[in-house]
Design an enzyme around this catalytic site. Structure first.
Site, PDB file in Angstrom:
ATOM      1  N   LYS A 142       0.845  -1.205   0.000  1.00  0.00           N
ATOM      2  CA  LYS A 142       0.000   0.000   0.000  1.00  0.00           C
ATOM      3  C   LYS A 142       0.875   1.248   0.000  1.00  0.00           C
ATOM      4  CE  LYS A 142      -3.884  -2.344   2.159  1.00  0.00           C
ATOM      5  NZ  LYS A 142      -4.695  -2.626   3.346  1.00  0.00           N
TER       6      LYS A 142
ATOM      7  N   GLN B 211      -4.796  -1.353   9.490  1.00  0.00           N
ATOM      8  CA  GLN B 211      -4.783  -2.679   8.873  1.00  0.00           C
ATOM      9  C   GLN B 211      -5.457  -3.700   9.793  1.00  0.00           C
ATOM     10  OE1 GLN B 211      -3.835  -3.270   5.778  1.00  0.00           O
ATOM     11  NE2 GLN B 211      -4.057  -5.484   5.836  1.00  0.00           N
TER      12      GLN B 211
ATOM     13  N   ASP C 281     -10.891   3.404   3.846  1.00  0.00           N
ATOM     14  CA  ASP C 281     -11.399   2.034   3.724  1.00  0.00           C
ATOM     15  C   ASP C 281     -12.924   2.027   3.598  1.00  0.00           C
ATOM     16  OD1 ASP C 281      -9.521  -0.086   3.787  1.00  0.00           O
ATOM     17  OD2 ASP C 281      -9.148   0.202   5.934  1.00  0.00           O
TER      18      ASP C 281
HETATM   19  N1  GUN Z   1      -7.209  -6.457   5.868  1.00  0.00           N
HETATM   20  C1  GUN Z   1      -7.553  -7.161   4.758  1.00  0.00           C
HETATM   21  N2  GUN Z   1      -8.139  -6.353   3.854  1.00  0.00           N
HETATM   22  C2  GUN Z   1      -8.167  -5.113   4.398  1.00  0.00           C
HETATM   23  C3  GUN Z   1      -8.649  -3.853   3.947  1.00  0.00           C
HETATM   24  O1  GUN Z   1      -9.192  -3.709   2.839  1.00  0.00           O
HETATM   25  N3  GUN Z   1      -8.480  -2.817   4.806  1.00  0.00           N
HETATM   26  C4  GUN Z   1      -7.922  -2.963   6.026  1.00  0.00           C
HETATM   27  N4  GUN Z   1      -7.819  -1.888   6.795  1.00  0.00           N
HETATM   28  N5  GUN Z   1      -7.471  -4.115   6.486  1.00  0.00           N
HETATM   29  C5  GUN Z   1      -7.596  -5.190   5.673  1.00  0.00           C
END
Ligand code: GUN
Length: 285
Positions: A53, A97, A120
């Site tokens: 990311k 996350q 998100d």
């Molecule tokens: N863990 C797995 N997928 C995601 C996501 O799209 N966002 C976040 N914050 N954590 C994740």
């Protein structure tokens, strides 16, 4: 044989557009979109996702900060980090996350994020907005799937859509987006009876379960579009989706591979949400 949907190519094209829009925001308004990613603990898979990311954010010209916290972080400590990022004007998007270690309540942490920075789209203000059809951000994976369908001119309107999996991150919001695109939507889950029968009715089948081989060729209607969100790490280190790819590929009209299908789109949508957040916070449209 099905056409293989090339998520990497679609993502690449969208990232170039995001990079160009970012340069414009920087040169015209002096605003560099800023993305902060918070990670707690040392889960290796989560660290890989977070690194990807950050790299993707830097590649399109954003600033990006990763805040790494120890496994035994308390609720108060994590909330304090989020609140500091809420106040930081250089940060337009905040992502915590998931999953978090067991002592931390993810729902409560998500509520701490400023909804305007919630790239998100997990905050109840944003999920509520999606339910009501009025929103600034869409959750990244379902939004990425809708973008893939558009890129391949696959129409949803009036079609039978079956979503397998009802997670807050993928299944539930996916069903809402397909509904908003005028699909007729069925959500299947672990207690669904006759999963095969539901799947066989689908014109568009989205599987987001995490069980390799769940979707077999005889569960797919000839000509259906099959979107595979599953990402399971096999003992040999390879990634596997939910579909028996070769079998399903002989029946479907379109299919997404794993890796290289939905995955690259998820981060792309995170970048787009961060760019939108930066524009909104700066008063630009
Ligand atoms: N863990 C797995 N997928 C995601 C996501 O799209 N966002 C976040 N914050 N954590 C994740």
């Amino acid at each position: 044989m099905a056409t293989i949907i090339d998520g990497r190519a679609v993502a690449e094209k969208m990232r170039r557009e995001i990079a160009a829009d970012t340069q414009k925001l920087i040169s015209e308004r002096g605003i560099v979109p800023g993305l902060a990613v918070v990670i707690v603990g040392d889960d290796p898979a989560s660290h890989i996702y977070v690194r990807n990311k950050k790299r993707a954010a830097l590649e399109v010209g954003f600033c990006s900060e990763v805040v790494g916290l120890p496994q035994d972080t308390t609720m108060d400590e994590l909330k304090a980090v989020v609140e500091r990022l809420n106040k930081n004007e250089a940060i337009h998007g905040i992502l915590v996350q998931l999953p978090l270690p067991p002592q931390l309540d993810d729902r409560e942490i998500i509520r701490t994020i400023d909804p305007k920075k919630d790239v998100d789209a997990f905050h109840p203000i944003n999920t509520g907005g999606i339910l009501a059809g009025k929103y600034d951000f869409l959750p990244c994976t379902p939004a990425g799937i809708m973008a893939l369908l558009r890129a391949y001119d696959i129409s949803v309107e009036g079609r039978e859509c079956v979503v397998v999996g009802r997670s807050n991150i993928v299944g539930k919001p996916m069903a809402l987006l397909l509904l908003a695109a005028n699909g007729t939507v069925t959500i299947c889950h672990s207690r669904t009876k006759n999963l095969e029968e539901h799947c066989r009715r689908a014109d568009i089948l989205v599987s987001a379960v995490g069980k390799p081989g769940l979707i077999r060729g005889d569960m797919v209607k000839p000509g259906a579009v099959v979107i595979d969100v599953g990402t399971t790490r096999l003992p040999d280190g390879k990634l596997s989706g939910d579909t028996a790819f070769d079998e399903v590929g002989r029946v479907a009209s379109y299919i997404t591979p794993v890796p290289g299908g939905v995955g690259p789109m998820t981060i792309t949508m995170l970048l787009r949400n961060t760019l939108v957040a930066a524009r909104l916070q700066s008063g630009a449209k």
